[in-house]
Motif scaffolding. Structure first.
Motif, mmCIF file in Angstrom:
data_model
loop_
_atom_site.group_PDB
_atom_site.id
_atom_site.type_symbol
_atom_site.label_atom_id
_atom_site.label_comp_id
_atom_site.label_asym_id
_atom_site.label_seq_id
_atom_site.Cartn_x
_atom_site.Cartn_y
_atom_site.Cartn_z
ATOM 1 N N THR A 89 -10.907 2.113 -13.095
ATOM 2 C CA THR A 89 -11.302 0.921 -13.853
ATOM 3 C C THR A 89 -10.973 -0.349 -13.078
ATOM 4 O OG1 THR A 89 -9.220 0.733 -15.110
ATOM 5 C CG2 THR A 89 -10.957 2.133 -16.048
ATOM 6 N N VAL A 90 -9.837 -0.360 -12.403
ATOM 7 C CA VAL A 90 -9.451 -1.527 -11.596
ATOM 8 C C VAL A 90 -10.474 -1.754 -10.480
ATOM 9 C CG1 VAL A 90 -7.707 -2.425 -9.987
ATOM 10 C CG2 VAL A 90 -6.990 -1.322 -12.128
ATOM 11 N N ALA A 91 -10.842 -0.691 -9.783
ATOM 12 C CA ALA A 91 -11.800 -0.794 -8.669
ATOM 13 C C ALA A 91 -13.157 -1.295 -9.145
ATOM 14 C CB ALA A 91 -11.950 0.559 -7.983
ATOM 15 N N ARG A 92 -13.560 -0.871 -10.323
ATOM 16 C CA ARG A 92 -14.862 -1.274 -10.858
ATOM 17 C C ARG A 92 -14.967 -2.792 -11.014
ATOM 18 N NH1 ARG A 92 -15.477 2.639 -14.746
ATOM 19 N NH2 ARG A 92 -14.548 1.406 -16.404
ATOM 20 N N LEU B 77 -1.303 -6.460 -10.223
ATOM 21 C CA LEU B 77 -2.709 -6.269 -9.881
ATOM 22 C C LEU B 77 -3.335 -7.615 -9.542
ATOM 23 C CD1 LEU B 77 -2.453 -4.450 -12.942
ATOM 24 C CD2 LEU B 77 -4.152 -3.361 -11.509
ATOM 25 N N GLU B 78 -4.252 -7.602 -8.601
ATOM 26 C CA GLU B 78 -4.977 -8.812 -8.218
ATOM 27 C C GLU B 78 -6.455 -8.616 -8.531
ATOM 28 O OE1 GLU B 78 -4.967 -11.614 -4.360
ATOM 29 O OE2 GLU B 78 -5.740 -9.583 -4.011
ATOM 30 N N PHE B 79 -7.062 -9.641 -9.139
ATOM 31 C CA PHE B 79 -8.491 -9.659 -9.421
ATOM 32 C C PHE B 79 -9.091 -10.929 -8.830
ATOM 33 C CE2 PHE B 79 -6.863 -6.744 -12.552
ATOM 34 C CZ PHE B 79 -7.846 -5.765 -12.595
ATOM 35 N N ALA C 37 -12.119 -9.289 -18.173
ATOM 36 C CA ALA C 37 -13.195 -8.311 -18.384
ATOM 37 C C ALA C 37 -12.668 -6.903 -18.148
ATOM 38 C CB ALA C 37 -14.382 -8.621 -17.475
ATOM 39 N N TRP C 38 -11.847 -6.719 -17.102
ATOM 40 C CA TRP C 38 -11.229 -5.413 -16.859
ATOM 41 C C TRP C 38 -10.346 -5.018 -18.035
ATOM 42 C CZ3 TRP C 38 -5.799 -4.894 -16.166
ATOM 43 C CH2 TRP C 38 -5.386 -3.566 -16.004
ATOM 44 N N TYR C 39 -9.479 -5.937 -18.466
ATOM 45 C CA TYR C 39 -8.554 -5.629 -19.547
ATOM 46 C C TYR C 39 -9.303 -5.227 -20.820
ATOM 47 C CZ TYR C 39 -4.954 -5.993 -23.055
ATOM 48 O OH TYR C 39 -4.101 -5.710 -24.088
ATOM 49 N N GLU C 40 -10.421 -5.872 -21.089
ATOM 50 C CA GLU C 40 -11.197 -5.617 -22.301
ATOM 51 C C GLU C 40 -12.193 -4.461 -22.157
ATOM 52 O OE1 GLU C 40 -12.765 -9.536 -22.828
ATOM 53 O OE2 GLU C 40 -10.896 -10.284 -23.708
#
Length: 105
Positions: free
Chosen positions: A27-30, A57-59, A67-70
């Motif tokens: 999910t992080v990579a996505r 984590l870095e985004f 968006a990742w968290y949700e």
């Protein structure tokens, strides 16, 4: 500006927690994110001893981080984390201004 999730947790059910850690990387990579640290050793240099698990984590930016968290897949994985640990996730954006930052005191 990049955004960083700083996560700390105390794990009381490692077997269930591993189900969470098995699902999270995809999910992080996505979302173009990456782990800067993922449960590595932490050394307390000053202040009270730190004995929790630490993940950073870095985004690419705050919107992408949220968006990742949700994301539905991530939230499904979170059921394992919430069942097996107590913790905190905080989000902070990086800034260009590193010479005279606002200290917020």
């Amino acid at each position: 500006m990049p955004a960083y999730f700083i996560c700390t947790m105390t794990i009381h059910d490692p077997e269930t927690y591993r189900k969470y850690t098995a699902l999270t990387p995809a999910t992080v990579a996505r979302y173009g994110g990456r782990f800067l640290t993922r449960g590595d050793e932490v050394v307390t240099v000053e202040g009270p001893s730190f004995d929790e698990r630490l993940v950073i984590l870095e985004f690419p930016d705050r919107a992408t981080a949220m968006a990742w968290y949700e994301d539905a897949d991530y939230q499904s994985a979170c059921l394992f984390r919430r069942a097996s640990s107590k913790g905190r996730m905080i989000l902070q954006e990086g800034r260009d201004n590193r010479t005279d930052p606002d200290p917020k005191v």
